[in-house]
Design a protein around this motif. Sequence first.
Motif, PDB file in Angstrom:
ATOM      1  N   MET A  98      -9.986   9.049  -8.100  1.00  0.00           N
ATOM      2  CA  MET A  98      -9.117   8.189  -9.266  1.00  0.00           C
ATOM      3  C   MET A  98      -9.223   6.851  -8.838  1.00  0.00           C
ATOM      4  SD  MET A  98      -5.288   8.923 -10.459  1.00  0.00           S
ATOM      5  CE  MET A  98      -5.544  10.355 -10.964  1.00  0.00           C
ATOM      6  N   ASP A  99      -9.074   6.081  -9.549  1.00  0.00           N
ATOM      7  CA  ASP A  99      -9.283   4.557  -9.312  1.00  0.00           C
ATOM      8  C   ASP A  99      -7.875   4.119  -8.263  1.00  0.00           C
ATOM      9  OD1 ASP A  99      -8.066   1.708 -10.632  1.00  0.00           O
ATOM     10  OD2 ASP A  99     -10.013   1.729  -9.960  1.00  0.00           O
ATOM     11  N   LYS A 100      -8.121   3.296  -7.676  1.00  0.00           N
ATOM     12  CA  LYS A 100      -6.921   2.809  -6.392  1.00  0.00           C
ATOM     13  C   LYS A 100      -5.974   2.119  -7.211  1.00  0.00           C
ATOM     14  CE  LYS A 100      -9.174   0.718  -3.184  1.00  0.00           C
ATOM     15  NZ  LYS A 100     -10.479   0.913  -3.481  1.00  0.00           N
ATOM     16  N   VAL A 101      -6.294   1.323  -8.353  1.00  0.00           N
ATOM     17  CA  VAL A 101      -5.393   0.432  -8.904  1.00  0.00           C
ATOM     18  C   VAL A 101      -4.328   1.480  -9.808  1.00  0.00           C
ATOM     19  CG1 VAL A 101      -4.733  -1.125 -10.765  1.00  0.00           C
ATOM     20  CG2 VAL A 101      -6.616  -1.398  -9.087  1.00  0.00           C
ATOM     21  N   LYS A 102      -5.074   2.532 -10.298  1.00  0.00           N
ATOM     22  CA  LYS A 102      -4.471   3.461 -11.050  1.00  0.00           C
ATOM     23  C   LYS A 102      -3.362   4.420 -10.319  1.00  0.00           C
ATOM     24  CE  LYS A 102      -4.974   6.814 -14.889  1.00  0.00           C
ATOM     25  NZ  LYS A 102      -6.151   7.600 -15.652  1.00  0.00           N
ATOM     26  N   ILE A 103      -3.867   4.774  -9.204  1.00  0.00           N
ATOM     27  CA  ILE A 103      -2.845   5.574  -7.979  1.00  0.00           C
ATOM     28  C   ILE A 103      -1.834   4.535  -7.595  1.00  0.00           C
ATOM     29  CG2 ILE A 103      -2.846   6.605  -6.036  1.00  0.00           C
ATOM     30  CD1 ILE A 103      -5.708   7.425  -6.294  1.00  0.00           C
ATOM     31  N   ALA A 121       1.417  -5.486  -9.682  1.00  0.00           N
ATOM     32  CA  ALA A 121       1.262  -5.460  -8.168  1.00  0.00           C
ATOM     33  C   ALA A 121       0.011  -4.958  -7.588  1.00  0.00           C
ATOM     34  CB  ALA A 121       2.677  -5.209  -7.323  1.00  0.00           C
ATOM     35  N   ALA A 122      -0.395  -3.774  -8.125  1.00  0.00           N
ATOM     36  CA  ALA A 122      -1.412  -2.832  -7.889  1.00  0.00           C
ATOM     37  C   ALA A 122      -2.791  -3.463  -7.656  1.00  0.00           C
ATOM     38  CB  ALA A 122      -1.464  -1.775  -8.830  1.00  0.00           C
ATOM     39  N   PRO A 123      -3.042  -4.260  -8.518  1.00  0.00           N
ATOM     40  CA  PRO A 123      -4.615  -5.081  -8.438  1.00  0.00           C
ATOM     41  C   PRO A 123      -4.763  -5.513  -7.136  1.00  0.00           C
ATOM     42  CG  PRO A 123      -3.672  -5.297 -10.524  1.00  0.00           C
ATOM     43  CD  PRO A 123      -2.623  -4.830  -9.928  1.00  0.00           C
ATOM     44  N   LEU A 124      -3.741  -6.491  -6.662  1.00  0.00           N
ATOM     45  CA  LEU A 124      -3.768  -7.384  -5.305  1.00  0.00           C
ATOM     46  C   LEU A 124      -3.604  -6.493  -4.298  1.00  0.00           C
ATOM     47  CD1 LEU A 124      -3.997 -10.188  -3.903  1.00  0.00           C
ATOM     48  CD2 LEU A 124      -1.742 -10.269  -4.079  1.00  0.00           C
ATOM     49  N   ILE A 125      -2.970  -5.460  -4.279  1.00  0.00           N
ATOM     50  CA  ILE A 125      -2.883  -4.494  -3.155  1.00  0.00           C
ATOM     51  C   ILE A 125      -4.263  -3.710  -3.017  1.00  0.00           C
ATOM     52  CG2 ILE A 125      -1.812  -2.523  -2.090  1.00  0.00           C
ATOM     53  CD1 ILE A 125      -0.083  -4.989  -1.803  1.00  0.00           C
ATOM     54  N   SER A 126      -4.825  -3.378  -4.188  1.00  0.00           N
ATOM     55  CA  SER A 126      -6.070  -2.866  -3.964  1.00  0.00           C
ATOM     56  C   SER A 126      -7.150  -3.715  -3.307  1.00  0.00           C
ATOM     57  CB  SER A 126      -6.398  -2.228  -5.576  1.00  0.00           C
ATOM     58  OG  SER A 126      -7.933  -1.826  -5.381  1.00  0.00           O
ATOM     59  N   ARG A 127      -6.994  -4.798  -3.648  1.00  0.00           N
ATOM     60  CA  ARG A 127      -8.116  -6.004  -3.121  1.00  0.00           C
ATOM     61  C   ARG A 127      -7.933  -5.895  -1.638  1.00  0.00           C
ATOM     62  NH1 ARG A 127      -7.198  -8.832  -8.120  1.00  0.00           N
ATOM     63  NH2 ARG A 127      -5.831 -10.138  -7.080  1.00  0.00           N
ATOM     64  N   PHE A 177       3.021 -12.489  -5.134  1.00  0.00           N
ATOM     65  CA  PHE A 177       4.219 -11.689  -5.851  1.00  0.00           C
ATOM     66  C   PHE A 177       5.205 -12.555  -6.463  1.00  0.00           C
ATOM     67  CE2 PHE A 177       2.011  -9.263  -2.831  1.00  0.00           C
ATOM     68  CZ  PHE A 177       1.325  -8.217  -3.582  1.00  0.00           C
ATOM     69  N   PHE A 178       5.571 -13.492  -5.848  1.00  0.00           N
ATOM     70  CA  PHE A 178       6.562 -14.297  -6.264  1.00  0.00           C
ATOM     71  C   PHE A 178       6.288 -15.292  -7.683  1.00  0.00           C
ATOM     72  CE2 PHE A 178       8.750 -14.525  -1.927  1.00  0.00           C
ATOM     73  CZ  PHE A 178       9.630 -13.478  -2.177  1.00  0.00           C
ATOM     74  N   ASP A 179       4.836 -15.701  -7.425  1.00  0.00           N
ATOM     75  CA  ASP A 179       4.218 -16.649  -8.276  1.00  0.00           C
ATOM     76  C   ASP A 179       4.097 -15.583  -9.541  1.00  0.00           C
ATOM     77  OD1 ASP A 179       4.046 -18.618  -6.320  1.00  0.00           O
ATOM     78  OD2 ASP A 179       2.121 -18.348  -5.974  1.00  0.00           O
TER      79      ASP A 179
END
Length: 202
Positions: free
Chosen positions: A1-6, A15-21, A104-106
């Motif tokens: 499964m895609d990391k962003v989706k998890i 928030a998920a896309p940046l954490i995935s990167r 995440f503030f931005d």
Amino acid sequence: MDKVKILSKYLPDGAAPLISRWIDYFKCDFKISKARNTRFGDYRPPQKGEGHRISVNYDLNPYAFLVTTVHEFAHLLTWKEHQGRVKPHGTEWKKNFKRMMQPFFDSHIFPEDLRFAIVSYLENPSASSCSNITLLRALKKYDKESASSTVESLPFKTVFRLKDGRTFQKETLLRKRYRCLEIHTGRLYLFNPMAEVYPLQA
């Protein structure tokens, strides 16, 4: 499964896309862990052929999950920069924690009340976000409803149990912690005001 989706199941919206990167960029083994009473997450540096490892408790609300995740990635970045030659929660880690929270503030990920509490905490972040009572209170507001309560919310003399089944009675306040009597042994223990417990009777 895609990391962003998890990750999206555990993190606030956006928030998920940046954490995935970050996971990919740092080649980090990121684990969603079982609940732990003494910590929300942890970081392990590379050793014995393994890479960077981060684990975060699965049962945190999305905002607590994000703050904990950034906390641990700040450890990772600090280790990469200094190879363990600086204090784990020293000036270098504090600087990286603030810097890594900024996106995440931005992006306005946090509600305003929680953003204010996090900004205040970041003025001098402690080793564990769960040891900062002001931040923990702010994060707790976003927990799902449950049968649990915090020690500070219970009337004195309330009997409560912990997840491990031990039972206590809330006795007195000593400075910033509550002294509680363990029913079975008669021993006294000090509890963090925000400790999660299950009241049995008043």
